[in-house]
Motif scaffolding. Structure first.
Motif, PDB file in Angstrom:
ATOM      1  N   PRO A 162       1.001  -1.041  -0.013  1.00 63.05           N
ATOM      2  CA  PRO A 162      -0.021   0.051   0.011  1.00 63.05           C
ATOM      3  C   PRO A 162       0.972   1.249   0.055  1.00 63.05           C
ATOM      4  N   LEU A 163       0.418   2.319  -0.680  1.00 65.40           N
ATOM      5  CA  LEU A 163       0.984   3.690  -0.750  1.00 65.40           C
ATOM      6  C   LEU A 163       0.142   4.646   0.357  1.00 65.40           C
ATOM      7  N   SER A 164       0.918   5.138   1.110  1.00 61.41           N
ATOM      8  CA  SER A 164       0.186   6.020   2.187  1.00 61.41           C
ATOM      9  C   SER A 164       0.430   7.504   1.897  1.00 61.41           C
ATOM     10  N   PHE A 165      -0.658   8.220   2.013  1.00 60.49           N
ATOM     11  CA  PHE A 165      -0.600   9.672   1.798  1.00 60.49           C
ATOM     12  C   PHE A 165      -0.403   9.810   0.418  1.00 60.49           C
ATOM     13  N   VAL A 166      -0.825   9.324  -0.513  1.00 63.23           N
ATOM     14  CA  VAL A 166      -0.777   9.644  -1.995  1.00 63.23           C
ATOM     15  C   VAL A 166      -1.965  10.944  -2.184  1.00 63.23           C
ATOM     16  N   ASN A 167      -1.453  11.728  -2.934  1.00 59.28           N
ATOM     17  CA  ASN A 167      -2.392  12.933  -3.032  1.00 59.28           C
ATOM     18  C   ASN A 167      -3.340  12.438  -4.319  1.00 59.28           C
ATOM     19  N   ILE A 168      -4.697  12.743  -3.903  1.00 59.97           N
ATOM     20  CA  ILE A 168      -5.783  12.347  -5.014  1.00 59.97           C
ATOM     21  C   ILE A 168      -6.667  13.441  -4.949  1.00 59.97           C
TER      22      ILE A 168
ATOM     23  N   LYS B  75      -8.785  22.321  -9.059  1.00 56.88           N
ATOM     24  CA  LYS B  75     -10.291  22.263  -8.831  1.00 56.88           C
ATOM     25  C   LYS B  75     -10.478  22.385  -7.433  1.00 56.88           C
ATOM     26  N   ASN B  76      -9.478  22.347  -6.487  1.00 58.03           N
ATOM     27  CA  ASN B  76      -9.466  22.364  -5.030  1.00 58.03           C
ATOM     28  C   ASN B  76     -10.615  21.165  -4.557  1.00 58.03           C
ATOM     29  N   VAL B  77     -10.721  20.201  -5.352  1.00 59.32           N
ATOM     30  CA  VAL B  77     -11.401  19.001  -4.780  1.00 59.32           C
ATOM     31  C   VAL B  77     -10.497  17.819  -4.633  1.00 59.32           C
ATOM     32  N   GLY B  78     -10.318  17.372  -3.435  1.00 56.19           N
ATOM     33  CA  GLY B  78      -9.149  16.177  -3.211  1.00 56.19           C
ATOM     34  C   GLY B  78      -9.420  15.719  -1.984  1.00 56.19           C
ATOM     35  N   THR B  79      -8.286  14.687  -1.717  1.00 50.73           N
ATOM     36  CA  THR B  79      -8.050  13.915  -0.612  1.00 50.73           C
ATOM     37  C   THR B  79      -6.806  13.358  -0.627  1.00 50.73           C
ATOM     38  N   ALA B  80      -6.416  12.453   0.489  1.00 51.50           N
ATOM     39  CA  ALA B  80      -5.437  11.743   0.353  1.00 51.50           C
ATOM     40  C   ALA B  80      -5.542  10.256   1.101  1.00 51.50           C
ATOM     41  N   SER B  81      -4.933   9.350   0.556  1.00 55.17           N
ATOM     42  CA  SER B  81      -4.879   7.924   0.842  1.00 55.17           C
ATOM     43  C   SER B  81      -4.605   7.934   2.444  1.00 55.17           C
TER      44      SER B  81
ATOM     45  N   LYS C  49      -5.586   3.217   1.934  1.00 56.84           N
ATOM     46  CA  LYS C  49      -6.899   3.401   1.387  1.00 56.84           C
ATOM     47  C   LYS C  49      -7.577   4.822   1.554  1.00 56.84           C
ATOM     48  N   PHE C  50      -8.553   5.137   0.757  1.00 57.71           N
ATOM     49  CA  PHE C  50      -9.330   6.324   0.659  1.00 57.71           C
ATOM     50  C   PHE C  50     -10.865   6.188   0.568  1.00 57.71           C
ATOM     51  N   VAL C  51     -11.445   7.304   0.885  1.00 58.43           N
ATOM     52  CA  VAL C  51     -12.791   7.439   0.474  1.00 58.43           C
ATOM     53  C   VAL C  51     -12.962   8.774   0.127  1.00 58.43           C
ATOM     54  N   PHE C  52     -13.727   9.071  -1.086  1.00 55.20           N
ATOM     55  CA  PHE C  52     -13.378  10.150  -1.574  1.00 55.20           C
ATOM     56  C   PHE C  52     -15.145  10.785  -2.166  1.00 55.20           C
ATOM     57  N   LYS C  53     -15.743  11.699  -1.700  1.00 60.92           N
ATOM     58  CA  LYS C  53     -16.985  12.182  -2.035  1.00 60.92           C
ATOM     59  C   LYS C  53     -16.790  13.536  -3.056  1.00 60.92           C
ATOM     60  N   LEU C  54     -17.573  13.218  -3.873  1.00 62.92           N
ATOM     61  CA  LEU C  54     -17.554  14.524  -4.847  1.00 62.92           C
ATOM     62  C   LEU C  54     -18.951  14.560  -5.549  1.00 62.92           C
ATOM     63  N   SER C  55     -19.353  15.694  -5.893  1.00 63.11           N
ATOM     64  CA  SER C  55     -20.648  15.929  -6.637  1.00 63.11           C
ATOM     65  C   SER C  55     -20.749  15.598  -7.929  1.00 63.11           C
ATOM     66  N   LYS C  56     -21.800  15.094  -8.672  1.00 62.50           N
ATOM     67  CA  LYS C  56     -21.942  14.670  -9.917  1.00 62.50           C
ATOM     68  C   LYS C  56     -21.500  15.664 -10.912  1.00 62.50           C
TER      69      LYS C  56
ATOM     70  N   GLY D 114     -12.103  19.353   7.502  1.00 61.17           N
ATOM     71  CA  GLY D 114     -12.243  18.488   6.246  1.00 61.17           C
ATOM     72  C   GLY D 114     -10.987  17.380   6.592  1.00 61.17           C
ATOM     73  N   LYS D 115     -10.698  16.498   6.072  1.00 64.11           N
ATOM     74  CA  LYS D 115      -9.603  15.337   6.172  1.00 64.11           C
ATOM     75  C   LYS D 115      -8.646  15.587   5.092  1.00 64.11           C
ATOM     76  N   ASP D 116      -8.654  16.477   3.987  1.00 62.54           N
ATOM     77  CA  ASP D 116      -7.781  16.445   3.220  1.00 62.54           C
ATOM     78  C   ASP D 116      -6.649  17.305   3.672  1.00 62.54           C
ATOM     79  N   VAL D 117      -5.581  17.372   2.935  1.00 56.01           N
ATOM     80  CA  VAL D 117      -4.271  18.035   3.259  1.00 56.01           C
ATOM     81  C   VAL D 117      -4.488  19.574   3.128  1.00 56.01           C
ATOM     82  N   TYR D 118      -3.439  20.147   3.697  1.00 56.37           N
ATOM     83  CA  TYR D 118      -3.486  21.820   3.170  1.00 56.37           C
ATOM     84  C   TYR D 118      -2.049  22.082   3.025  1.00 56.37           C
ATOM     85  N   GLU D 119      -1.704  22.968   2.290  1.00 49.50           N
ATOM     86  CA  GLU D 119      -0.163  23.284   2.268  1.00 49.50           C
ATOM     87  C   GLU D 119       0.048  24.862   1.923  1.00 49.50           C
ATOM     88  N   PHE D 120       1.072  25.034   2.559  1.00 44.54           N
ATOM     89  CA  PHE D 120       1.710  26.729   2.504  1.00 44.54           C
ATOM     90  C   PHE D 120       3.139  26.409   1.834  1.00 44.54           C
TER      91      PHE D 120
END
Length: 275
Positions: A36-42, A47-53, A58-65, A139-145
């Motif tokens: 498994p690959l941990s902390f993969v950027n997804i 578009k500022n829509v994302g998550t990370a494993s 593992k990841f669960v990612f919700k986005l609108s249609k 949220g559970k996604d990363v942020y970065e400066f």
């Protein structure tokens, strides 16, 4: 009247269904051994829509249609990026995403006869203000400066990174350090294909990461990014980073999101480097 009512109900049902979120779930693994690959950027790039494993890939990612026609990208340091249309992913669950290891050329080392000096590059000062999540959402996604570094055309050996962390919720937090090209005044492509992650104390103080073992040599202006990777059960508002007035701040609010910048403030963060 009855036909009109049925049509209206059908229309509302269709509209509601279209507005519902899509859920993508699966695991990201390495090609070859299947680890498994941990902390993969997804995310959907820019578009500022994302998550990370997570730690187990593992990841669960919700986005609108509305994103059904977009492309989802999986990006990990040291691996080839994988981009797949969202529509294809929706039809292939549970997802098993495999990333291939990237083949990179060895970094050229420039040897100079003059004696090199250790310097601090970046923002060393701090005022009693703090930076946190760029958009204020939980949220559970990363942020970065990120901070810009002008090397003045001098070969630069990066030795360590330092920044200020504050938290009233966590004793420690996981951070990743990234290095990016300068592309039109914003962070661009990644230029150091080395995974630099470390769990650091988060109780109102300076933290440091020793980079000597990574052998990082750069010769052109660059950005270094400080990426917060929320642990399970911790939201993005749990961590705040030190800052000061003046200068310019660069940030993004999601994995593979668009970089934004504004003048008047800057992130407290600097590198020690040998030039």
């Amino acid at each position: 009247m009855k036909l009109l009512l049925i049509a209206l109900i059908s229309f509302c049902s269709f509209t509601f269904a279209e507005a519902q979120d899509l859920t993508l779930a699966g695991t990201v693994t390495k090609g070859g051994d299947g680890e498994p690959l941990s902390f993969v950027n997804i995310g959907i790039r820019n578009k500022n829509v994302g998550t990370a494993s997570d730690e187990k890939g593992k990841f669960v990612f919700k986005l609108s249609k509305e994103h059904l026609q977009d492309v989802l990208t999986f990006s990990a340091i040291g691996y080839e990026e994988l981009s797949v249309p969202v529509r294809e992913l929706v039809e292939s669950q549970p997802l098993k995403v495999v990333l291939k290891e990237k083949v990179t050329a060895l970094q050229e080392v420039v040897v100079k006869s003059r004696k090199m000096k250790v310097k601090k590059l970046g923002v060393t000062g701090r005022l009693p203000v703090v930076w946190g999540n760029p958009d204020g959402r939980e949220g559970k996604d990363v942020y970065e400066f990120a901070n810009f570094v002008n090397v003045k055309e001098r070969p630069t050996e990066v030795l360590s990174v330092h920044f200020f962390v504050a938290s009233t919720k966590l004793d420690s937090a996981l951070f990743r350090i990234n290095f990016y090209k300068n592309e039109s005044g914003l962070p661009g492509d990644r230029i150091v294909e080395k995974s630099i992650m470390q769990k650091l104390p988060a109780k109102n103080g300076w933290v440091s990461i020793d980079l000597n073992k990574y052998d990082i040599y750069l010769t052109e202006d660059f950005f270094f990014g400080i990426e917060y990777l929320p642990a399970k059960g911790a939201d993005r508002l749990a961590i705040m980073l030190g800052g000061k007035l003046g200068g310019r701040v660069y940030s993004r609010e999601a994995s593979l999101g668009a970089w934004e910048t504004f003048a008047g403030a800057s992130l407290t963060g600097y590198l020690t480097a040998r030039q």
